[in-house]
Design a protein around this motif. Sequence first.
Motif, PDB file in Angstrom:
ATOM      1  N   VAL A 164       0.981  -1.318   0.158  1.00  0.00           N
ATOM      2  CA  VAL A 164       0.142  -0.146   0.171  1.00  0.00           C
ATOM      3  C   VAL A 164       0.800   1.195  -0.065  1.00  0.00           C
ATOM      4  CG1 VAL A 164      -1.776   1.429   1.500  1.00  0.00           C
ATOM      5  CG2 VAL A 164      -2.081  -1.053   1.160  1.00  0.00           C
ATOM      6  N   GLN A 165       1.964   1.181   0.731  1.00  0.00           N
ATOM      7  CA  GLN A 165       2.736   2.272   0.662  1.00  0.00           C
ATOM      8  C   GLN A 165       3.558   2.427  -0.512  1.00  0.00           C
ATOM      9  OE1 GLN A 165       5.201   1.565   4.157  1.00  0.00           O
ATOM     10  NE2 GLN A 165       3.817   2.533   5.631  1.00  0.00           N
ATOM     11  N   GLN A 166       4.017   1.465  -1.272  1.00  0.00           N
ATOM     12  CA  GLN A 166       4.868   1.754  -2.442  1.00  0.00           C
ATOM     13  C   GLN A 166       3.404   2.146  -3.488  1.00  0.00           C
ATOM     14  OE1 GLN A 166       5.760  -2.277  -3.627  1.00  0.00           O
ATOM     15  NE2 GLN A 166       7.505  -2.348  -2.361  1.00  0.00           N
ATOM     16  N   ASP A 167       2.255   1.517  -3.422  1.00  0.00           N
ATOM     17  CA  ASP A 167       1.008   2.180  -4.349  1.00  0.00           C
ATOM     18  C   ASP A 167       1.014   3.642  -4.057  1.00  0.00           C
ATOM     19  OD1 ASP A 167       0.835  -0.269  -5.574  1.00  0.00           O
ATOM     20  OD2 ASP A 167      -1.157  -0.448  -4.760  1.00  0.00           O
ATOM     21  N   ALA A 168       0.809   4.141  -2.841  1.00  0.00           N
ATOM     22  CA  ALA A 168       0.735   5.498  -2.465  1.00  0.00           C
ATOM     23  C   ALA A 168       1.888   6.252  -2.945  1.00  0.00           C
ATOM     24  CB  ALA A 168       0.517   5.569  -0.943  1.00  0.00           C
ATOM     25  N   ALA A 169       3.178   5.817  -2.821  1.00  0.00           N
ATOM     26  CA  ALA A 169       4.121   6.501  -3.082  1.00  0.00           C
ATOM     27  C   ALA A 169       4.178   6.876  -4.612  1.00  0.00           C
ATOM     28  CB  ALA A 169       5.445   5.867  -2.749  1.00  0.00           C
ATOM     29  N   ALA A 170       3.869   5.716  -5.301  1.00  0.00           N
ATOM     30  CA  ALA A 170       3.714   5.907  -6.861  1.00  0.00           C
ATOM     31  C   ALA A 170       2.665   6.626  -7.143  1.00  0.00           C
ATOM     32  CB  ALA A 170       3.588   4.508  -7.755  1.00  0.00           C
ATOM     33  N   TRP A 171       1.679   6.652  -6.502  1.00  0.00           N
ATOM     34  CA  TRP A 171       0.425   7.499  -6.899  1.00  0.00           C
ATOM     35  C   TRP A 171       0.832   9.057  -6.563  1.00  0.00           C
ATOM     36  CZ3 TRP A 171      -4.953   6.837  -4.562  1.00  0.00           C
ATOM     37  CH2 TRP A 171      -5.918   7.554  -5.022  1.00  0.00           C
ATOM     38  N   GLY A 172       1.660   9.240  -5.413  1.00  0.00           N
ATOM     39  CA  GLY A 172       1.836  10.650  -5.145  1.00  0.00           C
ATOM     40  C   GLY A 172       2.823  11.125  -5.862  1.00  0.00           C
TER      41      GLY A 172
ATOM     42  N   PHE B 279      -9.256   4.521   1.331  1.00  0.00           N
ATOM     43  CA  PHE B 279      -9.166   2.867   1.823  1.00  0.00           C
ATOM     44  C   PHE B 279      -7.619   2.926   2.326  1.00  0.00           C
ATOM     45  CE2 PHE B 279      -7.564  -1.036   0.863  1.00  0.00           C
ATOM     46  CZ  PHE B 279      -8.316  -1.925   1.680  1.00  0.00           C
ATOM     47  N   LEU B 280      -6.551   3.537   1.563  1.00  0.00           N
ATOM     48  CA  LEU B 280      -5.325   3.595   2.080  1.00  0.00           C
ATOM     49  C   LEU B 280      -5.054   4.334   3.135  1.00  0.00           C
ATOM     50  CD1 LEU B 280      -3.770   4.581  -1.710  1.00  0.00           C
ATOM     51  CD2 LEU B 280      -3.717   2.207  -0.295  1.00  0.00           C
ATOM     52  N   ALA B 281      -5.721   5.508   3.437  1.00  0.00           N
ATOM     53  CA  ALA B 281      -5.339   6.315   4.739  1.00  0.00           C
ATOM     54  C   ALA B 281      -6.204   5.285   5.830  1.00  0.00           C
ATOM     55  CB  ALA B 281      -6.236   7.726   4.741  1.00  0.00           C
ATOM     56  N   ASN B 282      -7.101   4.674   5.668  1.00  0.00           N
ATOM     57  CA  ASN B 282      -7.831   3.754   6.889  1.00  0.00           C
ATOM     58  C   ASN B 282      -6.749   2.575   7.261  1.00  0.00           C
ATOM     59  OD1 ASN B 282      -9.863   5.263   7.749  1.00  0.00           O
ATOM     60  ND2 ASN B 282     -11.426   4.281   5.851  1.00  0.00           N
ATOM     61  N   LEU B 283      -6.333   2.118   6.045  1.00  0.00           N
ATOM     62  CA  LEU B 283      -5.555   0.848   6.049  1.00  0.00           C
ATOM     63  C   LEU B 283      -4.284   1.113   7.075  1.00  0.00           C
ATOM     64  CD1 LEU B 283      -5.002  -2.150   5.664  1.00  0.00           C
ATOM     65  CD2 LEU B 283      -3.825  -1.445   3.713  1.00  0.00           C
ATOM     66  N   LEU B 284      -3.751   2.461   6.763  1.00  0.00           N
ATOM     67  CA  LEU B 284      -2.301   2.884   7.291  1.00  0.00           C
ATOM     68  C   LEU B 284      -2.453   3.566   8.787  1.00  0.00           C
ATOM     69  CD1 LEU B 284      -0.476   4.051   4.188  1.00  0.00           C
ATOM     70  CD2 LEU B 284      -0.090   1.733   5.622  1.00  0.00           C
ATOM     71  N   GLY B 285      -3.813   4.174   8.680  1.00  0.00           N
ATOM     72  CA  GLY B 285      -4.115   4.981   9.978  1.00  0.00           C
ATOM     73  C   GLY B 285      -3.707   6.228  10.055  1.00  0.00           C
ATOM     74  N   GLN B 286      -3.257   6.756   8.832  1.00  0.00           N
ATOM     75  CA  GLN B 286      -3.006   8.021   8.856  1.00  0.00           C
ATOM     76  C   GLN B 286      -3.232   8.779   7.474  1.00  0.00           C
ATOM     77  OE1 GLN B 286       1.417   8.193   9.392  1.00  0.00           O
ATOM     78  NE2 GLN B 286       1.561   6.886   7.765  1.00  0.00           N
ATOM     79  N   PRO B 287      -3.498   9.950   7.183  1.00  0.00           N
ATOM     80  CA  PRO B 287      -4.085  10.486   5.732  1.00  0.00           C
ATOM     81  C   PRO B 287      -2.601  10.572   5.040  1.00  0.00           C
ATOM     82  CG  PRO B 287      -3.955  12.228   7.357  1.00  0.00           C
ATOM     83  CD  PRO B 287      -3.927  10.912   8.126  1.00  0.00           C
ATOM     84  N   LEU B 288      -2.737  10.084   3.705  1.00  0.00           N
ATOM     85  CA  LEU B 288      -1.704  10.040   2.879  1.00  0.00           C
ATOM     86  C   LEU B 288      -1.670  11.089   1.772  1.00  0.00           C
ATOM     87  CD1 LEU B 288      -1.629   6.118   1.914  1.00  0.00           C
ATOM     88  CD2 LEU B 288       0.073   7.553   3.495  1.00  0.00           C
ATOM     89  N   LEU B 289      -3.022  11.490   1.266  1.00  0.00           N
ATOM     90  CA  LEU B 289      -3.007  12.320   0.292  1.00  0.00           C
ATOM     91  C   LEU B 289      -3.991  13.461   0.830  1.00  0.00           C
ATOM     92  CD1 LEU B 289      -3.368  10.120  -2.521  1.00  0.00           C
ATOM     93  CD2 LEU B 289      -1.377  11.212  -2.177  1.00  0.00           C
ATOM     94  N   PRO B 290      -4.232  14.582   0.249  1.00  0.00           N
ATOM     95  CA  PRO B 290      -5.369  15.473   0.560  1.00  0.00           C
ATOM     96  C   PRO B 290      -6.685  15.223  -0.023  1.00  0.00           C
ATOM     97  CG  PRO B 290      -3.790  16.547  -1.052  1.00  0.00           C
ATOM     98  CD  PRO B 290      -3.231  15.123  -0.509  1.00  0.00           C
ATOM     99  N   PRO B 291      -7.558  15.250   0.737  1.00  0.00           N
ATOM    100  CA  PRO B 291      -9.031  14.737   0.122  1.00  0.00           C
ATOM    101  C   PRO B 291      -9.299  15.390  -1.220  1.00  0.00           C
ATOM    102  CG  PRO B 291      -9.196  16.180   1.995  1.00  0.00           C
ATOM    103  CD  PRO B 291      -7.929  15.952   1.956  1.00  0.00           C
ATOM    104  N   ARG B 292      -9.920  14.629  -1.972  1.00  0.00           N
ATOM    105  CA  ARG B 292     -10.381  15.205  -3.394  1.00  0.00           C
ATOM    106  C   ARG B 292     -11.724  15.864  -3.246  1.00  0.00           C
ATOM    107  NH1 ARG B 292     -11.104  10.421  -7.438  1.00  0.00           N
ATOM    108  NH2 ARG B 292     -10.273   9.035  -6.084  1.00  0.00           N
ATOM    109  N   ASP B 293     -11.868  16.840  -3.935  1.00  0.00           N
ATOM    110  CA  ASP B 293     -13.043  17.658  -4.068  1.00  0.00           C
ATOM    111  C   ASP B 293     -13.765  16.923  -4.967  1.00  0.00           C
ATOM    112  OD1 ASP B 293     -14.842  19.576  -3.885  1.00  0.00           O
ATOM    113  OD2 ASP B 293     -14.170  21.191  -5.242  1.00  0.00           O
ATOM    114  N   LEU B 294     -14.921  16.397  -4.403  1.00  0.00           N
ATOM    115  CA  LEU B 294     -16.001  15.475  -4.979  1.00  0.00           C
ATOM    116  C   LEU B 294     -17.201  16.283  -5.565  1.00  0.00           C
ATOM    117  CD1 LEU B 294     -15.663  12.302  -3.087  1.00  0.00           C
ATOM    118  CD2 LEU B 294     -14.793  12.714  -5.117  1.00  0.00           C
TER     119      LEU B 294
END
Length: 153
Positions: A102-110, A134-149
């Motif tokens: 998940v951290q690899q995917d998040a880093a690649a995504w970032g 889902f990634l933030a919940n799994l890691l217990g911390q926010p990774l990316l700023p929330p998207r404007d939906l």
Amino acid sequence: PLLTPLFLLFWFSPRSLEIIDFFHHFTVDVAGVGDICSFALMDVKRHGHPQWLSAGQTEASLSQRAEDGKTELSLMRFSLAHPQWRPPGHSSKFLGHLRGRVQQDAAAWGATSVRSPPTPGVLSDSSSPLPEAFLANLLGQPLLPPRDLSPTA
């Protein structure tokens, strides 16, 4: 009350040997708890599916595997709901490996631009509406700023 005896007689009776066989093969004794279904232990080694990052960690034959990675999904959900719980050996390895992916995917995504879609990985399903949640919940911390939906975004 009227249909139950008929249901038991005509539906369960022909399957009674299958039911007994299931109880015989999948019941384990846990100290302090008693006899329980082995699937309830969420043991990746015994019931894991090789396609769910547990390849090399599972010894489950085709008949012992949980369908569609249900063991792994149950383990992830339980560990998210109970963060203080410490899973047993192979389950702990699975969760550690999953967090690493998940951290690899998040880093690649970032590392990609904001407008490009996420790189497909183990958990980054582009059809999912909010993969960062889902990634933030799994890691217990926010990774990316929330998207404007909002519809205007």
